[in-house]
Design a protein around this motif. Structure first.
Motif, mmCIF file in Angstrom:
data_model
loop_
_atom_site.group_PDB
_atom_site.id
_atom_site.type_symbol
_atom_site.label_atom_id
_atom_site.label_comp_id
_atom_site.label_asym_id
_atom_site.label_seq_id
_atom_site.Cartn_x
_atom_site.Cartn_y
_atom_site.Cartn_z
ATOM 1 N N ALA A 29 0.810 -1.218 0.000
ATOM 2 C CA ALA A 29 0.000 0.000 0.000
ATOM 3 C C ALA A 29 0.843 1.268 0.000
ATOM 4 N N HIS A 30 1.987 1.233 0.654
ATOM 5 C CA HIS A 30 2.831 2.422 0.752
ATOM 6 C C HIS A 30 3.519 2.753 -0.568
ATOM 7 N N GLN A 31 3.641 1.792 -1.461
ATOM 8 C CA GLN A 31 4.298 2.011 -2.743
ATOM 9 C C GLN A 31 3.316 2.175 -3.899
ATOM 10 N N ASP A 32 2.017 2.086 -3.626
ATOM 11 C CA ASP A 32 1.029 2.217 -4.690
ATOM 12 C C ASP A 32 0.775 3.696 -4.966
ATOM 13 N N VAL A 33 1.136 4.149 -6.155
ATOM 14 C CA VAL A 33 1.075 5.563 -6.511
ATOM 15 C C VAL A 33 -0.356 6.094 -6.492
ATOM 16 N N SER A 34 -1.299 5.366 -7.087
ATOM 17 C CA SER A 34 -2.696 5.824 -7.103
ATOM 18 C C SER A 34 -3.238 5.974 -5.697
ATOM 19 N N LEU A 35 -3.021 4.978 -4.887
ATOM 20 C CA LEU A 35 -3.526 5.004 -3.522
ATOM 21 C C LEU A 35 -2.927 6.168 -2.741
ATOM 22 N N GLN A 36 -1.632 6.343 -2.831
ATOM 23 C CA GLN A 36 -0.979 7.410 -2.074
ATOM 24 C C GLN A 36 -1.410 8.796 -2.553
ATOM 25 N N LEU A 37 -1.535 8.969 -3.847
ATOM 26 C CA LEU A 37 -1.981 10.253 -4.387
ATOM 27 C C LEU A 37 -3.379 10.595 -3.870
ATOM 28 N N ILE A 38 -4.304 9.665 -4.002
ATOM 29 C CA ILE A 38 -5.683 9.920 -3.589
ATOM 30 C C ILE A 38 -5.788 10.062 -2.070
ATOM 31 N N ARG A 39 -5.065 9.260 -1.353
ATOM 32 C CA ARG A 39 -5.106 9.342 0.115
ATOM 33 C C ARG A 39 -4.630 10.704 0.604
ATOM 34 N N ARG A 40 -3.535 11.193 0.025
ATOM 35 C CA ARG A 40 -3.005 12.493 0.444
ATOM 36 C C ARG A 40 -3.856 13.654 -0.069
ATOM 37 N N ARG A 41 -4.256 13.593 -1.322
ATOM 38 C CA ARG A 41 -5.026 14.688 -1.941
ATOM 39 C C ARG A 41 -6.335 14.940 -1.204
ATOM 40 N N TYR A 42 -7.000 13.876 -0.761
ATOM 41 C CA TYR A 42 -8.310 14.014 -0.124
ATOM 42 C C TYR A 42 -8.271 13.784 1.382
ATOM 43 N N ASN A 43 -7.067 13.756 1.953
ATOM 44 C CA ASN A 43 -6.903 13.576 3.399
ATOM 45 C C ASN A 43 -7.750 12.432 3.931
ATOM 46 N N LEU A 44 -7.692 11.311 3.270
ATOM 47 C CA LEU A 44 -8.485 10.160 3.706
ATOM 48 C C LEU A 44 -7.953 9.660 5.047
ATOM 49 N N PRO A 45 -8.834 9.435 6.008
ATOM 50 C CA PRO A 45 -8.396 9.079 7.361
ATOM 51 C C PRO A 45 -8.058 7.602 7.566
ATOM 52 N N PHE A 46 -7.994 6.848 6.498
ATOM 53 C CA PHE A 46 -7.784 5.407 6.588
ATOM 54 C C PHE A 46 -6.302 5.072 6.424
ATOM 55 N N SER A 47 -5.853 4.021 7.086
ATOM 56 C CA SER A 47 -4.463 3.596 6.916
ATOM 57 C C SER A 47 -4.286 3.040 5.508
ATOM 58 N N PRO A 48 -3.097 3.178 4.934
ATOM 59 C CA PRO A 48 -2.866 2.612 3.601
ATOM 60 C C PRO A 48 -3.171 1.110 3.550
ATOM 61 N N GLU A 49 -2.832 0.388 4.602
ATOM 62 C CA GLU A 49 -3.064 -1.057 4.626
ATOM 63 C C GLU A 49 -4.544 -1.410 4.568
ATOM 64 N N SER A 50 -5.394 -0.553 5.117
ATOM 65 C CA SER A 50 -6.830 -0.831 5.098
ATOM 66 C C SER A 50 -7.458 -0.548 3.741
ATOM 67 N N MET A 51 -6.691 0.090 2.847
ATOM 68 C CA MET A 51 -7.215 0.498 1.549
ATOM 69 C C MET A 51 -6.826 -0.460 0.425
ATOM 70 N N VAL A 52 -6.229 -1.607 0.780
ATOM 71 C CA VAL A 52 -5.850 -2.606 -0.225
ATOM 72 C C VAL A 52 -6.298 -3.996 0.219
ATOM 73 N N GLY A 53 -6.500 -4.863 -0.787
ATOM 74 C CA GLY A 53 -6.802 -6.260 -0.500
ATOM 75 C C GLY A 53 -5.529 -7.007 -0.149
ATOM 76 N N LEU A 54 -4.634 -7.121 -1.117
ATOM 77 C CA LEU A 54 -3.341 -7.750 -0.914
ATOM 78 C C LEU A 54 -2.421 -7.401 -2.071
ATOM 79 N N ASN A 55 -1.172 -7.848 -1.978
ATOM 80 C CA ASN A 55 -0.234 -7.519 -3.055
ATOM 81 C C ASN A 55 -0.240 -8.607 -4.135
ATOM 82 N N ARG A 56 0.396 -8.274 -5.238
ATOM 83 C CA ARG A 56 0.378 -9.161 -6.402
ATOM 84 C C ARG A 56 0.993 -10.527 -6.113
#
Length: 185
Positions: free
Chosen positions: A81-108
């Motif tokens: 989650a910490h290396q996913d560009v889309s997730l990090q951009l959207i999380r920071r841009r919209y100040n989403l209060p969720f942890s990065p880990e909670s915003m993904v299912g799992l890695n490839r």
């Protein structure tokens, strides 16, 4: 390239979810954020480099002014989650209060392990559990489907069909027009 029309993400949002239309505030100038209605939307594409991340960004922009607590979810990320560009951009841009880990299912790699050991249903279950946990904390979850990089197209298509069905949310197909004729779209 000349474009006669440009995509209005607000129109897409309100077409799929009329309850998220900007309320008529009688000219007061402030929109009231909605907290009810459908709980999510799944962006899916049948190819890589379709512009799905850009569509996600536009939809999040529209959601941010209409939903009290929007969230963003990626079913499968390349590394974490910490290396996913889309997730990090959207999380920071919209100040989403969720942890990065909670915003993904799992890695490839983890997803590939499920698939190579013929545990597709378990893969769906793991991703569904992560999605439902995030959904319980949010008013609306925008899901950016898998990216068609690293899996066979057959698995990608199946995942991008089965996941939104299991999530109980509609799919918005994202189709690239790059190097295509109008008849091909």
């Amino acid at each position: 390239h000349q474009h006669d029309e440009f995509m209005d993400f607000t129109n897409i949002l309100t077409e799929y979810f009329p309850c998220y239309a900007a309320p008529d505030d009688g000219g007061a100038g402030g929109a009231t954020k909605r907290t009810s209605g459908s709980t999510g939307l799944y962006l899916a594409s049948g190819e890589s480099r379709s512009g799905k991340s850009l569509v996600a960004l536009g939809l999040m922009e529209a959601l941010a002014s209409r939903v009290a607590k929007p969230a963003f979810f990626r079913p499968i990320v390349r590394y974490d989650a910490h290396q996913d560009v889309s997730l990090q951009l959207i999380r920071r841009r919209y100040n989403l209060p969720f942890s990065p880990e909670s915003m993904v299912g799992l890695n490839r790699d983890a997803a590939r392990e499920y698939l190579t050991s013929d545990r597709y249903e378990e893969l769906i279950k793991v991703i569904l559990e992560q999605f439902k946990a995030l959904q319980a904390e949010a008013d609306f979850v925008l899901v950016e489907g898998t990216s068609f990089r690293g899996f066979s197209p057959a698995y990608e298509m199946e995942l991008n069909s089965d996941l939104p069905s299991n999530f109980g949310i509609p799919i918005l197909p994202v189709i690239s027009a790059r190097e295509k004729e109008p008849v091909d779209i």
